[in-house]
Design a protein around this motif. Structure first.
Motif, PDB file in Angstrom:
ATOM      1  N   ASP A  50     -41.163   4.381  31.092  1.00 58.90           N
ATOM      2  CA  ASP A  50     -40.640   3.050  30.784  1.00 58.90           C
ATOM      3  C   ASP A  50     -41.442   2.368  29.675  1.00 58.90           C
ATOM      4  O   ASP A  50     -41.073   1.282  29.224  1.00 58.90           O
ATOM      5  N   ASP A  87     -31.472   6.140  36.322  1.00 64.02           N
ATOM      6  CA  ASP A  87     -31.889   4.825  35.830  1.00 64.02           C
ATOM      7  C   ASP A  87     -32.098   4.862  34.311  1.00 64.02           C
ATOM      8  O   ASP A  87     -31.670   3.948  33.589  1.00 64.02           O
ATOM      9  N   GLU A 115     -29.289   3.101  31.060  1.00 65.90           N
ATOM     10  CA  GLU A 115     -29.621   2.185  29.960  1.00 65.90           C
ATOM     11  C   GLU A 115     -28.750   2.428  28.728  1.00 65.90           C
ATOM     12  O   GLU A 115     -28.489   1.512  27.958  1.00 65.90           O
ATOM     13  N   ASN A 116     -28.294   3.691  28.562  1.00 65.63           N
ATOM     14  CA  ASN A 116     -27.468   4.003  27.386  1.00 65.63           C
ATOM     15  C   ASN A 116     -25.967   3.942  27.674  1.00 65.63           C
ATOM     16  O   ASN A 116     -25.164   4.270  26.801  1.00 65.63           O
ATOM     17  N   ASP A 132     -35.658  -6.982  31.906  1.00 67.83           N
ATOM     18  CA  ASP A 132     -34.571  -6.051  32.239  1.00 67.83           C
ATOM     19  C   ASP A 132     -33.340  -6.300  31.363  1.00 67.83           C
ATOM     20  O   ASP A 132     -32.674  -5.356  30.928  1.00 67.83           O
ATOM     21  N   ARG A 163     -33.854  -5.024  27.845  1.00 68.03           N
ATOM     22  CA  ARG A 163     -33.813  -3.562  27.745  1.00 68.03           C
ATOM     23  C   ARG A 163     -32.446  -2.976  28.066  1.00 68.03           C
ATOM     24  O   ARG A 163     -32.264  -1.757  28.009  1.00 68.03           O
ATOM     25  N   GLY A 164     -31.522  -3.827  28.438  1.00 68.81           N
ATOM     26  CA  GLY A 164     -30.182  -3.316  28.767  1.00 68.81           C
ATOM     27  C   GLY A 164     -30.145  -2.578  30.091  1.00 68.81           C
ATOM     28  O   GLY A 164     -29.290  -1.719  30.313  1.00 68.81           O
ATOM     29  N   LYS A 165     -31.076  -2.894  30.993  1.00 70.78           N
ATOM     30  CA  LYS A 165     -31.097  -2.213  32.305  1.00 70.78           C
ATOM     31  C   LYS A 165     -29.875  -2.635  33.114  1.00 70.78           C
ATOM     32  O   LYS A 165     -29.511  -3.812  33.148  1.00 70.78           O
ATOM     33  N   LYS A 166     -29.253  -1.651  33.780  1.00 64.71           N
ATOM     34  CA  LYS A 166     -28.051  -1.936  34.563  1.00 64.71           C
ATOM     35  C   LYS A 166     -28.475  -2.415  35.945  1.00 64.71           C
ATOM     36  O   LYS A 166     -28.530  -1.630  36.899  1.00 64.71           O
ATOM     37  N   ASP A 196     -26.723  -5.466  20.976  1.00 65.18           N
ATOM     38  CA  ASP A 196     -27.487  -4.365  21.587  1.00 65.18           C
ATOM     39  C   ASP A 196     -28.636  -4.016  20.662  1.00 65.18           C
ATOM     40  O   ASP A 196     -28.399  -3.466  19.598  1.00 65.18           O
TER      41      ASP A 196
END
Lengths: 362, 362
Positions: free
Chosen positions: A110, A183, A187-188, A269, A272-275, A299
């Motif tokens: 990370d 995880d 992110e992508n 989060d 970083r585009g964390k879902k 983005d």
């Protein structure tokens, strides 16, 4: 703090702290003995990440370790299953070593520079050494379990089922890697459309990434001691649902938590585009259109966009939905523990600890 | 090629190639089945590093994997110990997975951009994913061993001693990490003076870093099958000494090998200040004064200095001493295998393979 959950009374907090302290004290000698078997340089990195020393090996002036949740789950899980205390300690050492290994490697993956207010191991010692120290802790965890005293057939020692325990730990490790892989891949993935991450995919990821090791912690001593299959399954399931609840609460804190308390930068989060669960829940509501437009348009998000996103997520009900989700998983934890055929007192300790810990986080 | 060792006759090469091929063919289905259990993304990285596919998952046009020495040692070690073929295959899969994990992580630690003429996994997929893929292979190796069919007490299946096998593998893993730690730390130690690395420290490092997994490979099936302690010890010792011989030969190739054959840049070890055996041996001779001055004067060495150092090491007898060291360890390997109480034919295969492989490298 969300008002959705009533705060625990002070007595519950004191009881939980005493339980954690009791378990840490019980486990510490065996954990220190295991770490002492490592190569000295690798052992120093392990001790640093456990909060026992500074980089270079000097003792810390104030303890800097975690609460020791996993070791407490292992000790109290042993008590709830009627397993010998020694099985609880062995299980506690194994899961604490695995947890430390996974923190070391996750911080590399990370790119996190700090943990609990101190530089992460890769920041303090370098990426290569941190990879190596994680590997060493992993190997030590397996060795600890495989050398549990009391093999079947040895008179005067309790029966231990080492093959089942190693299988149980390796299942948790496989799940942990699977959850971490998902995880990272999430992110992508896009926020909307057919490729978007759904709530069920999130739940599976959270169960693997966070729940598998908590489930293993709670049930490993029972496996070692050869407890009935139903006891093991109930303890494992309790830990897994606890993990999902924890992960969802962690997501809430990652958006609305106080950086001074969480130790994470604000909106990290989102940036970083964390879902995370609150976002996924908000995107599933009719009020989510402006949020979807915002997330799809930028983005990565900038700081101002992240602030606006947090407000839109809350307005769409994402925060409330996440807390409701966490409560649902805690209810499953309660049901699993209530069904255990153990003395009420020992199950009580475990239930008191879990309920308090998650509530405090919320 | 050093003339110090007589080359193997062509027939020996064909026999060794046939043996390696036979073992790869025997192990491949079980290895592929194990890798297929991984998370798809992680499984792709594993398959890439095993030489089965390109980045992205497309099949390779020409096979790009290693010789499969460790899996061959496991299969032939099983035959030499009179263990069931299934134990040989399980041991082979476990050690091949551990070997692949260690290559993945070592390439990160050493910053190596290529292996066998292809980008390393961290170069092709990123450091974080390569850390994760290594962890997954490690967990899969432990799971493979812990789920070996034929638990004691199951009628109709051969007896398997899973706890001892897991302990045996975790001892090798601990040694591997210890050797890698020492190898990394040696790079920062001086060439001369009281802090210099001595030959015995080197031998311990090489035994841990390279020998432990070869020893484990050769003896793991015997452990699984509950072979007598002396058989296990002889096979393990043979593999460990083979590892030291290999490491020393690898050091020789790292200085005087053809980069087109070794796949490493010329003089890479010298440029990095690696404490390799030919240099340590040369520094122990009276003729070493100019070499010591050169090594102490420049840190790191430039290309011209490295060329001069290579010539000085050879003049001081470092190359000859390294080849003599490798021969000594191969003699111990021979003695270990000669003492095994097994059918001459099966031990013959193992001896033929080992002797040829090391000679070919030299």
């Amino acid at each position: 703090m969300p008002a959705a959950l009533s705060p625990s009374p002070p007595a519950a907090g004191e009881r939980a702290s005493r339980l954690l302290e009791r378990c840490r004290t019980l486990v510490r000698p065996a954990l220190a003995e295991a770490v002492a078997r490592l190569h000295p340089w690798v052992g120093e990195m392990a001790a640093y990440s456990l909060g026992w020393c500074e980089p270079g090996g000097a003792p810390v002036s104030t303890p800097a370790g975690g609460k020791g949740l996993r070791q407490a789950l292992a000790v109290l899980g042993a008590e709830a299953a009627g397993a010998p205390r020694s099985a609880g300690v062995t299980a506690a050492v194994a899961v604490e070593l695995v947890h430390t290994f996974s923190l070391l490697h996750d911080d590399i993956m990370d790119g996190d520079p700090t943990r609990r207010g101190r530089p992460t191991v890769w920041k303090a010692y370098g990426t290569g050494p941190a990879v190596l120290a994680g590997d060493a802790l992993f190997a030590l965890a397996v060795e600890t379990l495989a050398t549990t005293p009391g093999t079947p057939g040895t008179p005067g020692t309790p029966r231990t089922d080492i093959p089942s325990a190693v299988r149980h730990l390796s299942t948790a490790l496989n799940d942990l890697v699977r959850g971490q892989a998902d995880d990272l891949l999430f992110e992508n993935r896009p926020w909307t459309g057919p490729e978007a991450v759904g709530p069920d995919e999130y739940r599976a990821m959270a169960e693997h990434k966070t729940g598998a090791l908590l489930g293993c912690a709670t049930s490993l001593a029972a496996v070692l001691a050869g407890a009935p299959r139903e006891t093991v399954a109930a303890l494992d399931r309790a830990g897994r649902h606890l993990g999902v609840a924890f992960q969802v609460v962690d997501d809430v804190l990652g958006i609305w938590g106080d950086p001074a308390v969480t130790g994470k930068p604000v909106h990290a989060d989102l940036l970083r585009g964390k879902k995370t669960f609150p976002v996924l829940a908000a995107l599933g509501t009719p009020a989510a259109r402006p949020l979807a437009r915002l997330l799809d348009s930028a983005d990565p998000l900038g700081a101002a966009d992240a602030r606006r996103a947090a407000a839109l997520i809350e307005a769409a009900g994402g925060r409330g939905a996440a807390l409701a989700e966490a409560r649902r998983h805690l209810a499953v934890v309660d049901a699993c523990l209530a069904g255990l055929p153990a003395a009420a007192r020992t199950t009580d300790d475990l239930r008191a600890l879990l309920a308090f810990l998650v509530r405090r986080e919320m």
